[in-house]
Design a protein around this motif. Sequence first.
Motif, PDB file in Angstrom:
ATOM      1  N   ARG A  32       0.861  -1.186   0.000  1.00 49.31           N
ATOM      2  CA  ARG A  32       0.000   0.000   0.000  1.00 49.31           C
ATOM      3  C   ARG A  32       0.895   1.233   0.000  1.00 49.31           C
ATOM      4  N   SER A  88     -10.354   3.674  -1.440  1.00 49.46           N
ATOM      5  CA  SER A  88      -9.605   3.030  -0.358  1.00 49.46           C
ATOM      6  C   SER A  88     -10.407   1.904   0.277  1.00 49.46           C
ATOM      7  N   ILE A  91      -9.815  -1.671  -1.501  1.00 45.15           N
ATOM      8  CA  ILE A  91      -8.488  -2.279  -1.592  1.00 45.15           C
ATOM      9  C   ILE A  91      -8.551  -3.771  -1.298  1.00 45.15           C
ATOM     10  N   VAL A 125      -1.884   0.653  -4.991  1.00 51.89           N
ATOM     11  CA  VAL A 125      -1.792  -0.693  -4.428  1.00 51.89           C
ATOM     12  C   VAL A 125      -1.117  -1.588  -5.449  1.00 51.89           C
ATOM     13  N   TRP A 465      -6.400  -2.969   8.950  1.00 50.63           N
ATOM     14  CA  TRP A 465      -6.638  -2.572   7.558  1.00 50.63           C
ATOM     15  C   TRP A 465      -8.143  -2.541   7.289  1.00 50.63           C
TER      16      TRP A 465
END
Length: 465
Positions: A32, A88, A91, A125, A465
Motif C-alpha cells: 500500500r 480506499s 483495496i 496498491v 486494515w
Amino acid sequence: MPAVLRMQPEDSTYWLVREAFGWSVVLQIVWRFPAHPDAADLAAFNERLRAGVLNRRLIRAGVPIARHRWVHANFAPALSIDAAAITSDEIETWSGAELYSVPLDPERGPAWRLRGVAVDDGGFVLSLTALHLVADGRTMVNAAVAALDGTAADPLSGVGAMGSFAGVDTGSALRSVGLGLRDTVDALRQVAEAGRGVALAAATLARDRMPLAARDRPSGHPSTQLRPVKAPAHLRSPRARCSWATVSVDAAHWEAVAREHGGTANTLFIAVLAGALRSSGYADGGPLKLGIPVSRRADDDRRGNATAGVSVRLADELVTGGDLAPLRGLCKEAFERLSAGQRAAHVHLLPLVSLLPTALVVRAATAGSGMPDAVASNLGDFAGQLREVGGVSATAVAFRGIAQGVDPDRTYRFGDGLQSWAIRSGEQLTFSVAAFDEQCFPGSGALRGLLCGELDGWGLEYRMW
C-alpha cells in the motif's frame, strides 16, 4: 550436463492438490503506497522479477515415477496496471479478487504476476502473486527484495531447455538420451527413497506409541488430551470462502510487549491467533493444535520450497495478557525435535506419494483430524527496501495465500480454523489472518472483532486494515 533440479518433497503437497482437486495454491504480497510509483520503476521491477527464482516452470519427466524437473522460463508476464482507480474501501476487494482469480500455471506459465491499481485518494496498491508450488513464502519475499534492489538471479538460468510460453518443448536437451537416463536413475532412486521412508515412518509410529513414562512426558501434558471431534470442514464452511483481516503494528512495540510477558515476537503472534480461536468457540474447551512452518533453507539452496513444519498442542497454559513462557517452552521443544530429525510419520512417506494412485493418496491424506487448528507463518525480518519502489515507500506490506478452485459442492476444503502470515519490513510488522470456519467466523467483521479483543487484551497498539 548441468545438475537438474527435480520436484522436491516440499513441493509435493501443492502438486497433489493440483492433480487431485484442480486447486492452485497462490501466495500474494500486497503493498500500500501513499503515492503512485513511477511507471518506469514499476516496469523495471517486473523485468527484474523475470530474472529471478519465481520465473520457473515445471517439465514433466519422461519416465514414470521419476520426479518432474524445474527450469528457468524464457517468458514472463507483462506488468498489469488497471486503467480505472479504486477507492480506499475497495483495496481488500481488489487484492482479494486478484488472489482468487489470477491465472497462473506451473507448466505453461506464467507462475507469477505483478499487478497494480491507483487509489482515488492519490495512493497506489501493488500485488505480486506466485504459485506456492514454485516458491514458499520466504523465497517469494526474497525474490521481491532481490528484484527491487537489482540483484535478482535464478541459479537455474541456463540449466536444461527453456521452452516456449505455450509449454512446447523447444530444446533438444530435454529429449536427449542423457536426460532420459537421468529420469530412469531418478525413478529407481524414488523407489529406494520410498522404501526408506516406509521404514522411517514405521519406526516413528513405534516411537510415538511408547508409554508416556518412557518418553518423559508428564501426566496431563496437552498432547495427551484429545481434541474435540468437530463436524466435517465442508459443513462448517459451506461457501468454501474465508474471511480476512490484516493488522499492522510497530515492530519494536510488539517485541516489547512480548518481552513483558516472558515471550518472543513469534510466541505473541501465535498467542493472538490461539486466543482468537478460543474466543470464537472453535476450540470447544479442548486443546488446540498449532502449526508453525520453519524454514530449512541452506546456503546455495536452489529449491523453491524449503519449509518444514512443527506443531504444538496448547491446552490451558495461556490466557490473554498472561504469561507467554509456557508457550515459549512448548515451541522450543518442538523446534529441538525438528533439529534432531524427529518428524511426523507422514513426512517420511512423502517419497511414496509419487508411486501411489492419486485417489489412494487423497483418501489417506483426508482421513483423521491431522489438520492444525491454526497455522502461524512468520516469514521473518526484511530490510526496508522491500517497501521501496522508485523512491516511494509503502505504508504497509502484507503477505497471504489461498487455494484457488475449491469447489463448495465437494467435501474437500483448504485450511481450517485460522491461518496467518506475519512479515516485518523495516520498523513495521504486518500480519494477515484468514478464517476458514464460517460458523465461528461468519464474516470479516467477526474476525476483526475477535482479533481486536485479543490485541487489546495484550495491551497492543495497532492499525487494522
